[in-house]
Design an enzyme around this catalytic site. Structure first.
Site, mmCIF file in Angstrom:
data_model
loop_
_atom_site.group_PDB
_atom_site.id
_atom_site.type_symbol
_atom_site.label_atom_id
_atom_site.label_comp_id
_atom_site.label_asym_id
_atom_site.label_seq_id
_atom_site.Cartn_x
_atom_site.Cartn_y
_atom_site.Cartn_z
ATOM 1 N N LYS A 208 -34.225 -54.891 -106.683
ATOM 2 C CA LYS A 208 -34.903 -54.218 -106.088
ATOM 3 C C LYS A 208 -33.765 -54.559 -104.674
ATOM 4 C CE LYS A 208 -38.681 -52.763 -103.401
ATOM 5 N NZ LYS A 208 -39.489 -53.184 -103.223
ATOM 6 N N ARG A 229 -36.002 -57.387 -95.319
ATOM 7 C CA ARG A 229 -36.692 -57.897 -96.841
ATOM 8 C C ARG A 229 -35.940 -59.042 -97.268
ATOM 9 N NH1 ARG A 229 -42.526 -55.051 -96.993
ATOM 10 N NH2 ARG A 229 -42.176 -53.479 -96.755
ATOM 11 N N LYS A 260 -33.586 -50.174 -108.542
ATOM 12 C CA LYS A 260 -33.888 -49.216 -107.049
ATOM 13 C C LYS A 260 -32.560 -50.133 -106.159
ATOM 14 C CE LYS A 260 -38.645 -49.350 -103.849
ATOM 15 N NZ LYS A 260 -38.759 -49.498 -103.770
#
Ligand code: PBG
Length: 338
Positions: A208, A229, A260
């Site tokens: 991710k 993040r 992703k």
């Protein structure tokens, strides 16, 4: 109709033994030799349920996607199931948030409720619950914070473990571990197993990236996040690192591994497909949705063809499962075409 290069004026015909165009000459031949085709059952529909809504609420940056009430949520689930989609993926927007995301661990909380509502209408289609704290924390991070305000990996695992048991108990078939904490798959697997949920599967967001393409999702879940993040999601410049993440999740007990976002990371999808024997999924995220819808709205691209092409690319790269906000509509088109 064929249009072979057979001009009668041609004085000398080249001796071509290889003519790839032969296999493109009619719709029937093209259909016969097609290597990759998306099936409705490959598609997973992400849905947002918001606590305390009386009317479904549009998400301005994602035309056609809604924050659902219970009623509109169950209706959307029924439509997806009728269209033949392969899974329903549930995200919840709670009315109250706190530093620890405690609503996420509440068996009566909005996400656990939404899982029960989905199971009621899913008719056996797998219900996938998002296993992450970001919708539930008042700071918007995917985990709990330590005294210095950093995301505390190990304390977050404890919360994920408890949340997983709550979601499994609510009836989720699969948990989508999307928080990118180290060791999350192993920890959650162990917590599920000791609680007797040995059949609850884990969809690991193994890869991710810290992507700009999650922008519209943050509106969809009313995200409170300040900052970014990057201490837990991956740097878009890294591909080998993804192989390490995948290998760890496989060792820890992942059942499905996901990449992703999808379309900007097809190289990674292909490498992951080569690396593992598990099912590989890819998530066509909110920004990918928003870009296509915006371009189609101004007439720059053919909406339907673009959506079909992008999902075919994701499948061709190696993802047998595709999470996408277009799942229901795309599944209907694919049914029409088959
Ligand atoms: C976090 C989560 C995110 C998405 C799914 N799960 C957002 C993020 O990491 O910031 C994004 C999905 C999308 O953009 O469609 N649990």
């Amino acid at each position: 109709m064929t249009d072979r290069p057979s001009s009668p004026q041609l004085r000398e015909r080249p001796e071509l033994t290889q003519r790839p165009r032969r296999l493109r000459s009619t719709p029937g031949i093209r259909r016969l030799v097609q290597e990759h085709r998306v099936r409705p059952a490959d598609l997973v529909l992400p849905l947002f349920v918001a606590e305390g809504l009386t009317e479904p609420k549009p998400i301005s940056t994602m035309p056609g996607v809604l924050q659902h009430t219970r009623e509109s949520f169950q209706q959307a689930c029924r439509e997806a199931v009728a269209a033949g989609v392969g899974g329903l993926m549930i995200f919840a927007v709670p009315a109250h948030r706190d530093a620890d995301g405690s609503c996420a661990l509440d068996p009566g909380g909005i996400l656990a409720q939404a899982v029960r509502w989905a199971v009621e209408v899913a008719d056996g289609v797998p219900v996938i619950a998002d296993l992450c704290l970001d919708e539930f924390t008042d700071h918007g991070h995917c985990g709990v914070l330590d005294a210095q305000g950093r995301v505390d990996n190990d304390a977050t695992l404890t919360a994920y473990g408890r949340m997983a048991v709550v979601l499994a108990e609510a009836g989720a078939d699969v948990l989508g571990a999307s928080g990118m904490m180290d060791g999350q798959i192993g920890w959650v697997r162990k917590e599920l197993d000791v609680s007797g949920y040995t059949d609850t599967a884990l969809l690991a967001y193994a890869v991710k990236y810290a992507s700009a393409l999650y922008g519209p999702f943050r509106e969809a879940v009313d995200s409170a996040l300040q900052g970014d993040r990057r201490t837990y999601q991956q740097d878009p410049g890294n591909a080998r690192e993804s192989l390490r993440e995948v290998a760890l999740d496989v060792t820890e007990g992942a059942d499905i591994v996901m990449v992703k976002p999808a379309t900007a990371y097809l190289d990674v999808v292909a490498r992951v497909r080569d690396l593992v024997d598990l099912p590989v999924a890819a998530y066509v995220v909110s920004g990918e949705y928003a870009m296509v819808e915006a371009a189609a709205a101004v007439g720059a691209i053919d909406r339907r063809r673009t959506i079909l092409e992008l999902h075919t690319s994701v499948k061709r790269a190696g993802a047998g499962i595709i999470a996408t906000y277009w799942a229901t509509e795309l599944a209907r088109w694919l049914q029409e075409e088959s």
